[in-house]
Enzyme design. Structure first.
Site, PDB file in Angstrom:
ATOM      1  N   CYS A   1       0.826  -1.220   0.000  1.00 23.32           N
ATOM      2  CA  CYS A   1       0.000   0.000   0.000  1.00 23.32           C
ATOM      3  C   CYS A   1       0.857   1.266   0.000  1.00 23.32           C
ATOM      4  O   CYS A   1       0.659   2.166  -0.825  1.00 23.32           O
ATOM      5  CB  CYS A   1      -0.953  -0.010   1.181  1.00 23.32           C
TER       6      CYS A   1
ATOM      7  N   HIS B   1      -2.673   5.581   6.067  1.00 23.54           N
ATOM      8  CA  HIS B   1      -1.300   6.074   6.227  1.00 23.54           C
ATOM      9  C   HIS B   1      -1.261   7.522   5.717  1.00 23.54           C
ATOM     10  O   HIS B   1      -2.077   7.915   4.873  1.00 23.54           O
ATOM     11  CB  HIS B   1      -0.309   5.306   5.347  1.00 23.54           C
TER      12      HIS B   1
HETATM   13  P1  NAD Z   1      -5.721 -10.733   5.883  1.00 27.47           P
HETATM   14  O1  NAD Z   1      -5.173 -11.410   7.071  1.00 27.47           O
HETATM   15  O2  NAD Z   1      -6.785  -9.703   6.061  1.00 27.47           O
HETATM   16  O3  NAD Z   1      -6.275 -11.806   4.844  1.00 27.47           O
HETATM   17  C1  NAD Z   1      -5.558 -12.952   4.503  1.00 27.47           C
HETATM   18  C2  NAD Z   1      -6.525 -14.096   4.266  1.00 27.47           C
HETATM   19  O4  NAD Z   1      -5.813 -15.248   3.823  1.00 27.47           O
HETATM   20  C3  NAD Z   1      -7.303 -14.498   5.510  1.00 27.47           C
HETATM   21  O5  NAD Z   1      -8.656 -14.677   5.167  1.00 27.47           O
HETATM   22  C4  NAD Z   1      -6.638 -15.832   5.922  1.00 27.47           C
HETATM   23  O6  NAD Z   1      -7.536 -16.698   6.561  1.00 27.47           O
HETATM   24  C5  NAD Z   1      -6.256 -16.391   4.557  1.00 27.47           C
HETATM   25  N1  NAD Z   1      -5.198 -17.405   4.604  1.00 27.47           N
HETATM   26  C6  NAD Z   1      -4.439 -17.805   5.644  1.00 27.47           C
HETATM   27  N2  NAD Z   1      -3.588 -18.783   5.260  1.00 27.47           N
HETATM   28  C7  NAD Z   1      -3.829 -19.023   3.946  1.00 27.47           C
HETATM   29  C8  NAD Z   1      -3.268 -19.914   2.998  1.00 27.47           C
HETATM   30  N3  NAD Z   1      -2.305 -20.794   3.306  1.00 27.47           N
HETATM   31  N4  NAD Z   1      -3.752 -19.878   1.738  1.00 27.47           N
HETATM   32  C9  NAD Z   1      -4.714 -18.995   1.383  1.00 27.47           C
HETATM   33  N5  NAD Z   1      -5.282 -18.135   2.252  1.00 27.47           N
HETATM   34  C10 NAD Z   1      -4.836 -18.141   3.519  1.00 27.47           C
HETATM   35  O7  NAD Z   1      -4.458 -10.098   5.130  1.00 27.47           O
HETATM   36  P2  NAD Z   1      -4.472  -8.872   4.127  1.00 27.47           P
HETATM   37  O8  NAD Z   1      -4.357  -7.618   4.908  1.00 27.47           O
HETATM   38  O9  NAD Z   1      -5.578  -9.020   3.132  1.00 27.47           O
HETATM   39  O10 NAD Z   1      -3.056  -9.069   3.427  1.00 27.47           O
HETATM   40  C11 NAD Z   1      -2.874  -9.929   2.327  1.00 27.47           C
HETATM   41  C12 NAD Z   1      -1.650  -9.502   1.567  1.00 27.47           C
HETATM   42  O11 NAD Z   1      -1.857  -8.169   1.087  1.00 27.47           O
HETATM   43  C13 NAD Z   1      -0.363  -9.436   2.402  1.00 27.47           C
HETATM   44  O12 NAD Z   1       0.725  -9.735   1.557  1.00 27.47           O
HETATM   45  C14 NAD Z   1      -0.302  -7.982   2.810  1.00 27.47           C
HETATM   46  O13 NAD Z   1       1.009  -7.524   3.116  1.00 27.47           O
HETATM   47  C15 NAD Z   1      -0.832  -7.319   1.542  1.00 27.47           C
HETATM   48  N6  NAD Z   1      -1.365  -5.996   1.753  1.00 27.47           N
HETATM   49  C16 NAD Z   1      -2.139  -5.714   2.837  1.00 27.47           C
HETATM   50  C17 NAD Z   1      -2.605  -4.433   3.008  1.00 27.47           C
HETATM   51  C18 NAD Z   1      -3.409  -4.047   4.210  1.00 27.47           C
HETATM   52  O14 NAD Z   1      -3.275  -2.944   4.680  1.00 27.47           O
HETATM   53  N7  NAD Z   1      -4.252  -4.905   4.734  1.00 27.47           N
HETATM   54  C19 NAD Z   1      -2.330  -3.438   2.071  1.00 27.47           C
HETATM   55  C20 NAD Z   1      -1.592  -3.776   0.924  1.00 27.47           C
HETATM   56  C21 NAD Z   1      -1.099  -5.067   0.787  1.00 27.47           C
END
Ligand code: NAD
Length: 340
Positions: free
Chosen positions: A141, A220
Site C-alpha cells: 500500500c 497512512h
Molecule cells: P488478511 O489477514 O486480512 O487476509 C488474509 C486471508 O488469507 C485471511 O482470510 C486468511 O484466513 C487467509 N489465509 C491464511 N492462510 C492461507 C493460505 N495458506 N492460503 C490462502 N489463504 C490463507 O491479510 P491482508 O491484509 O488481506 O493481506 C494480504 C496480503 O496483502 C499481504 O501480503 C499484505 O502484506 C498485503 N497488503 C495488505 C494491506 C493491508 O493494509 N491490509 C495493504 C496492501 C497489501
C-alpha cells in the site's frame, strides 16, 4: 477473451479484489478460498462466489457451519488462468510452490519479498512489465502510493531527490490483536525498506524513506519533500497535473477535509464498496513549491489502494489493453472511480 480468475486468501485485500474482478467485463471470478468458516466466508457465498478450501482448511468445519464448498484450491486452480494470492504476509511465498508446477499464472501482494514473482508491478509506474510474465507482485500500500506519485512527478519535472516520511497506521480496523494503542513507534531502520521497494517498480528513482507507526487504523499519511530537476512555474501546475491523473483526489480547502477522519467520512458518503478510497488523497492547501523544492502530503487507504492495481496487473499479464492508460481507464470505470 475473459480471463478466469481465482482469489486465494479472502481477507482484507482478497475480498476487495474479488469484488473488483467481478465488475470487470473482460474477467470472470471463478471462485475464492477460505481457510475456515467465518462471517466473511458466509458473505462470499451471499455474493454468489464459489467457495473453495485453501491450504490446510478442513471441509468438515465448513460442513458443520452449513457453508457449501465447491472443492479445494487444487480444483480451483484447474479452472482458472490466474490466481490472485492475497494470503497473509509470507504465505504467498509458500503458495507460489503450488502455482508454479500447476502452470497457472499468479499475482502476489506486497507482504511478499520481491523475488516471489518475476517482477513487481504498479500500473502508473511500470504497466508494461507484466507482458508475457507468469507471475507478478503488486507492491504494498505505501509503495503503491509513493510509486504513483513518483511516476507523475518524475515524468513531468524530473526528480533529483525524494525524501518521504511514512506515518503508518498501526493496524487495519478489524485487527484487534495489533497495536500500539498508545505511543509513536519510529521504525528503527534508517532508511526504511519502502524506498528500495519503490525502486522495484521505478528503478532509477532517487528516493529515501523513513517511517513511524501511530495508533490509528484509518489510513497512512506520507510527508513528501521532492527536489525537482525542472520545476514548474507555480504550484498550480502541480495541482492540475495530479488532478488530471487517474487515481489521485486532490481536496480543495472548502471541502473541509482536515485529515484522515474526514477522508473516511467522505468515503462513507461516496459509498463505493467497503467505503474504500482507492485514490492517493492530496490536499491542495497541503502542497507547496519553493524554488525547486516540492512538498506535499498524501493519505493512503491501506485496505483498498492496491485493488485497482491487481486488476491492471491481470490486464498487463494477459495483454488485455494496449497500454496503462487504457487499462486504468477500464478498471476505474468498472469500479466507479470517476475523475474529478
Ligand atoms: P488478511 O489477514 O486480512 O487476509 C488474509 C486471508 O488469507 C485471511 O482470510 C486468511 O484466513 C487467509 N489465509 C491464511 N492462510 C492461507 C493460505 N495458506 N492460503 C490462502 N489463504 C490463507 O491479510 P491482508 O491484509 O488481506 O493481506 C494480504 C496480503 O496483502 C499481504 O501480503 C499484505 O502484506 C498485503 N497488503 C495488505 C494491506 C493491508 O493494509 N491490509 C495493504 C496492501 C497489501
Amino acid at each position: 477473451m475473459r480471463v478466469r480468475v481465482a482469489v486465494n486468501g479472502y481477507g482484507t485485500i482478497g475480498k476487495r479484489v474479488a469484488d473488483a474482478v467481478r465488475k470487470q467485463p473482460d474477467m470472470e471470478l471463478v471462485g475464492v478460498t477460505k481457510t475456515r468458516p467465518s462471517f466473511e466466508a458466509e458473505a462470499a457465498i451471499a455474493r454468489g462466489y464459489k467457495l473453495y478450501l485453501s491450504g490446510k482448511a478442513e471441509r468438515r468445519a465448513f460442513d458443520d457451519a452449513g457453508l457449501t464448498v465447491s472443492g479445494t484450491l487444487s480444483d480451483l486452480i484447474k479452472e482458472v488462468d490466474v490466481v490472485v494470492d492475497a494470503a497473509p504476509d509470507k504465505v504467498g511465498q509458500e503458495n507460489a510452490a503450488i502455482y508454479r508446477p500447476a502452470g497457472v499464472k499468479s499475482i502476489f501482494q506486497g507482504g511478499e519479498k520481491a523475488n516471489v514473482a518475476e517482477a513487481s508491478f504498479n500500473a502508473l509506474a511500470n504497466y508494461a512489465v507484466g507482458r508475457g510474465k507468469q507471475s507478478l507482485r503488486v507492491v504494498s500500500c505505501n509503495t503503491t502510493g509513493l510509486a504513483r506519485a513518483a511516476a507523475v512527478v518524475d515524468r513531468a519535472w524530473g526528480v533529483e531527490a525524494w525524501e518521504a516520511t511514512i506515518v503508518r497506521r498501526a493496524a487495519d480496523p478489524a485487527e484487534s490483536n495489533r497495536g500500539p494503542i498508545n505511543g509513536i513507534l519510529p521504525t528503527l531502520k534508517l532508511p526504511s525498506h519502502h524506498g528500495p521497494d519503490v525502486q522495484s517498480v521505478l528503478s532509477d528513482l532517487p528516493i529515501t524513506t523513513t517511517a513511524v507507526v501511530v495508533p490509528t487504523t484509518l489510513m497512512h499519511v506520507h510527508v513528501n519533500h521532492v527536489r525537482l530537476r525542472h520545476p514548474p512555474a507555480d504550484i498550480g501546475e502541480v495541482v492540475r497535473r495530479f488532478r488530471a491523473t487517474p487515481r489521485f483526489r486532490v481536496f480543495r480547502a472548502w471541502e473541509g477535509i482536515e485529515g484522515t477522519p474526514q477522508v473516511m467520512e467522505f468515503a462513507r458518503d461516496r459509498g463505493l464498496g467497503f467505503n474504500d478510497v482507492m485514490e492517493n488523497v492530496l490536499w491542495e492547501q497541503g502542497m507547496s513549491l519553493q524554488g525547486s523544492d516540492l512538498r506535499f502530503f498524501q493519505a493512503i487507504h491501506q485496505e483498498s489502494i492496491v485493488v485497482p492495481e491487481n486488476i491492471d496487473a491481470i490486464r498487463s499479464m494477459f495483454d488485455l489493453a494496449p497500454n496503462a492508460e487504457a487499462s486504468i481507464l477500464a478498471t476505474d470505470r468498472a469500479l466507479g472511480l470517476t475523475a474529478e
